[in-house]
Design a protein around this motif. Structure first.
Motif, PDB file in Angstrom:
ATOM      1  N   GLU A 162       0.850  -1.186   0.000  1.00 48.59           N
ATOM      2  CA  GLU A 162       0.000   0.000   0.000  1.00 48.59           C
ATOM      3  C   GLU A 162       0.892   1.244   0.000  1.00 48.59           C
ATOM      4  O   GLU A 162       1.895   1.300   0.708  1.00 48.59           O
ATOM      5  CB  GLU A 162      -0.873  -0.025   1.255  1.00 48.59           C
ATOM      6  N   THR A 163       0.530   2.220  -0.828  1.00 49.33           N
ATOM      7  CA  THR A 163       1.274   3.480  -0.836  1.00 49.33           C
ATOM      8  C   THR A 163       0.703   4.355   0.266  1.00 49.33           C
ATOM      9  O   THR A 163      -0.453   4.778   0.212  1.00 49.33           O
ATOM     10  CB  THR A 163       1.128   4.191  -2.195  1.00 49.33           C
ATOM     11  N   THR A 164       1.493   4.601   1.270  1.00 51.42           N
ATOM     12  CA  THR A 164       1.030   5.412   2.386  1.00 51.42           C
ATOM     13  C   THR A 164       1.171   6.888   2.051  1.00 51.42           C
ATOM     14  O   THR A 164       1.872   7.272   1.108  1.00 51.42           O
ATOM     15  CB  THR A 164       1.855   5.119   3.656  1.00 51.42           C
ATOM     16  N   ARG A 165       0.515   7.719   2.823  1.00 54.50           N
ATOM     17  CA  ARG A 165       0.599   9.169   2.636  1.00 54.50           C
ATOM     18  C   ARG A 165       2.053   9.631   2.735  1.00 54.50           C
ATOM     19  O   ARG A 165       2.534  10.403   1.926  1.00 54.50           O
ATOM     20  CB  ARG A 165      -0.258   9.859   3.688  1.00 54.50           C
ATOM     21  N   ARG A 166       2.764   9.112   3.711  1.00 48.71           N
ATOM     22  CA  ARG A 166       4.157   9.511   3.910  1.00 48.71           C
ATOM     23  C   ARG A 166       5.030   9.119   2.718  1.00 48.71           C
ATOM     24  O   ARG A 166       5.816   9.905   2.225  1.00 48.71           O
ATOM     25  CB  ARG A 166       4.699   8.878   5.187  1.00 48.71           C
ATOM     26  N   LYS A 167       4.865   7.875   2.234  1.00 51.66           N
ATOM     27  CA  LYS A 167       5.662   7.424   1.104  1.00 51.66           C
ATOM     28  C   LYS A 167       5.337   8.239  -0.145  1.00 51.66           C
ATOM     29  O   LYS A 167       6.225   8.645  -0.879  1.00 51.66           O
ATOM     30  CB  LYS A 167       5.442   5.938   0.833  1.00 51.66           C
ATOM     31  N   PHE A 168       4.048   8.507  -0.359  1.00 49.81           N
ATOM     32  CA  PHE A 168       3.653   9.304  -1.518  1.00 49.81           C
ATOM     33  C   PHE A 168       4.298  10.688  -1.459  1.00 49.81           C
ATOM     34  O   PHE A 168       4.888  11.153  -2.432  1.00 49.81           O
ATOM     35  CB  PHE A 168       2.129   9.446  -1.580  1.00 49.81           C
ATOM     36  N   LEU A 169       4.214  11.341  -0.321  1.00 52.81           N
ATOM     37  CA  LEU A 169       4.785  12.686  -0.200  1.00 52.81           C
ATOM     38  C   LEU A 169       6.296  12.663  -0.350  1.00 52.81           C
ATOM     39  O   LEU A 169       6.879  13.561  -0.947  1.00 52.81           O
ATOM     40  CB  LEU A 169       4.380  13.332   1.126  1.00 52.81           C
ATOM     41  N   CYS A 170       6.931  11.615   0.161  1.00 51.19           N
ATOM     42  CA  CYS A 170       8.385  11.515   0.002  1.00 51.19           C
ATOM     43  C   CYS A 170       8.769  11.260  -1.448  1.00 51.19           C
ATOM     44  O   CYS A 170       9.769  11.768  -1.932  1.00 51.19           O
ATOM     45  CB  CYS A 170       8.944  10.413   0.893  1.00 51.19           C
ATOM     46  N   ALA A 188      -5.662  12.352   3.862  1.00 50.15           N
ATOM     47  CA  ALA A 188      -4.903  11.126   4.024  1.00 50.15           C
ATOM     48  C   ALA A 188      -4.831  10.474   2.651  1.00 50.15           C
ATOM     49  O   ALA A 188      -5.827   9.998   2.134  1.00 50.15           O
ATOM     50  CB  ALA A 188      -5.593  10.212   5.031  1.00 50.15           C
ATOM     51  N   ILE A 189      -3.657  10.506   2.062  1.00 47.49           N
ATOM     52  CA  ILE A 189      -3.485   9.947   0.731  1.00 47.49           C
ATOM     53  C   ILE A 189      -3.083   8.493   0.895  1.00 47.49           C
ATOM     54  O   ILE A 189      -2.010   8.193   1.414  1.00 47.49           O
ATOM     55  CB  ILE A 189      -2.417  10.729  -0.049  1.00 47.49           C
ATOM     56  N   CYS A 190      -3.926   7.614   0.473  1.00 45.97           N
ATOM     57  CA  CYS A 190      -3.658   6.199   0.656  1.00 45.97           C
ATOM     58  C   CYS A 190      -4.389   5.441  -0.442  1.00 45.97           C
ATOM     59  O   CYS A 190      -5.599   5.480  -0.524  1.00 45.97           O
ATOM     60  CB  CYS A 190      -4.165   5.775   2.027  1.00 45.97           C
ATOM     61  N   SER A 191      -3.652   4.744  -1.317  1.00 44.77           N
ATOM     62  CA  SER A 191      -4.292   4.031  -2.417  1.00 44.77           C
ATOM     63  C   SER A 191      -3.481   2.815  -2.790  1.00 44.77           C
ATOM     64  O   SER A 191      -2.284   2.901  -3.016  1.00 44.77           O
ATOM     65  CB  SER A 191      -4.425   4.954  -3.628  1.00 44.77           C
ATOM     66  N   LYS A 192      -4.157   1.666  -2.874  1.00 46.48           N
ATOM     67  CA  LYS A 192      -3.482   0.457  -3.342  1.00 46.48           C
ATOM     68  C   LYS A 192      -3.268   0.527  -4.841  1.00 46.48           C
ATOM     69  O   LYS A 192      -2.437  -0.173  -5.386  1.00 46.48           O
ATOM     70  CB  LYS A 192      -4.309  -0.768  -2.982  1.00 46.48           C
ATOM     71  N   GLU A 193      -4.048   1.368  -5.529  1.00 53.01           N
ATOM     72  CA  GLU A 193      -3.996   1.454  -6.977  1.00 53.01           C
ATOM     73  C   GLU A 193      -2.973   2.475  -7.482  1.00 53.01           C
ATOM     74  O   GLU A 193      -2.688   2.522  -8.662  1.00 53.01           O
ATOM     75  CB  GLU A 193      -5.375   1.826  -7.530  1.00 53.01           C
ATOM     76  N   ILE A 210      -5.016  10.821 -10.849  1.00 53.26           N
ATOM     77  CA  ILE A 210      -4.296  12.097 -10.786  1.00 53.26           C
ATOM     78  C   ILE A 210      -5.229  13.200 -10.297  1.00 53.26           C
ATOM     79  O   ILE A 210      -4.857  14.009  -9.438  1.00 53.26           O
ATOM     80  CB  ILE A 210      -3.690  12.437 -12.161  1.00 53.26           C
ATOM     81  N   GLU A 211      -6.451  13.218 -10.809  1.00 55.42           N
ATOM     82  CA  GLU A 211      -7.433  14.226 -10.371  1.00 55.42           C
ATOM     83  C   GLU A 211      -7.715  14.076  -8.884  1.00 55.42           C
ATOM     84  O   GLU A 211      -7.803  15.064  -8.160  1.00 55.42           O
ATOM     85  CB  GLU A 211      -8.718  14.064 -11.184  1.00 55.42           C
ATOM     86  N   LYS A 212      -7.844  12.843  -8.409  1.00 54.61           N
ATOM     87  CA  LYS A 212      -8.083  12.609  -6.979  1.00 54.61           C
ATOM     88  C   LYS A 212      -6.888  13.075  -6.148  1.00 54.61           C
ATOM     89  O   LYS A 212      -7.051  13.668  -5.090  1.00 54.61           O
ATOM     90  CB  LYS A 212      -8.370  11.136  -6.716  1.00 54.61           C
ATOM     91  N   ILE A 213      -5.683  12.814  -6.639  1.00 51.20           N
ATOM     92  CA  ILE A 213      -4.484  13.239  -5.918  1.00 51.20           C
ATOM     93  C   ILE A 213      -4.465  14.759  -5.787  1.00 51.20           C
ATOM     94  O   ILE A 213      -4.229  15.298  -4.708  1.00 51.20           O
ATOM     95  CB  ILE A 213      -3.206  12.728  -6.614  1.00 51.20           C
ATOM     96  N   PHE A 214      -4.738  15.465  -6.888  1.00 45.35           N
ATOM     97  CA  PHE A 214      -4.762  16.928  -6.814  1.00 45.35           C
ATOM     98  C   PHE A 214      -5.849  17.411  -5.866  1.00 45.35           C
ATOM     99  O   PHE A 214      -5.642  18.346  -5.106  1.00 45.35           O
ATOM    100  CB  PHE A 214      -4.941  17.554  -8.197  1.00 45.35           C
TER     101      PHE A 214
END
Length: 180
Positions: free
Chosen positions: A4-12, A38-43, A54-58
């Motif tokens: 799972e991509t965690t919020r911390r990993k995504f931001l890093c 909280a950004i968290c997505s298995k996808e 990408i739209e959801k991330i923004f």
């Protein structure tokens, strides 16, 4: 097994500069009505995110990006005022700004007043060779100065302090000219 991509990993991985800007430059907290997502997505894939992802991330990171700002002291070098068809206005300023290391950088400010009175007020306030403390959202494009859009500004007071700041700008600008 997919991690799972965690919020911390995504931001890093992709948002370190945004995070640095949000927490390092702007000295305010986000508005109370905006919560940090909280950004968290298995996808979420670093190389193949869909348009919807990408739209959801923004959308999810908007509270972080909305509060990135820059605060500095500028000396105004040049001012232009434009009027476009349909009663649209723009006031553009070329400035010199101080950074934390004692160097002078080119900075632009852009205002988009909605009325003639607002435009006239900005032009009246921001005179060439005056010194202001500015704070606002900024953008950086390749081969252009940092540009602040609709920044808040306040004149350096008292006048004796403004004169000292002008002298400081002159000292820094002169020292940059003599470097080899």
């Amino acid at each position: 097994m997919r991690k799972e991509t965690t919020r911390r990993k995504f931001l890093c991985d992709v948002g370190a500069m945004c995070l640095f800007g949000a927490y390092g430059w702007w000295k305010e907290n986000p508005p109370a009505n905006k919560k940090k997502a909280a950004i968290c997505s298995k996808e979420l894939s670093r190389y193949g995110a869909s348009d919807a992802e990408i739209e959801k991330i923004f959308k999810d990171t908007e509270p972080l990006l909305a509060n990135i700002g820059l605060t500095t002291i500028v000396k105004i070098i040049h001012i232009d005022s434009y009027e476009f068809p349909g009663s649209q206005f723009q006031v553009s300023l070329d400035c010199r700004g101080l950074d934390n290391f004692g160097t002078v950088q080119d900075i632009c400010m852009e205002f988009f007043p909605k009325t003639i009175e607002q435009r006239d007020r900005i032009v009246e306030d921001l005179k060439v060779d005056s010194v202001f403390l500015i704070k606002g959202e900024y953008g950086i494009l390749k081969d252009t100065p940092v540009t602040l859009y609709e920044p808040d500004y306040s004149r350096i007071k008292p006048k004796s302090l403004e004169n000292k700041m002008k002298k400081l700008f002159q000292i820094f600008e002169d020292s940059m000219k003599t470097r080899i």
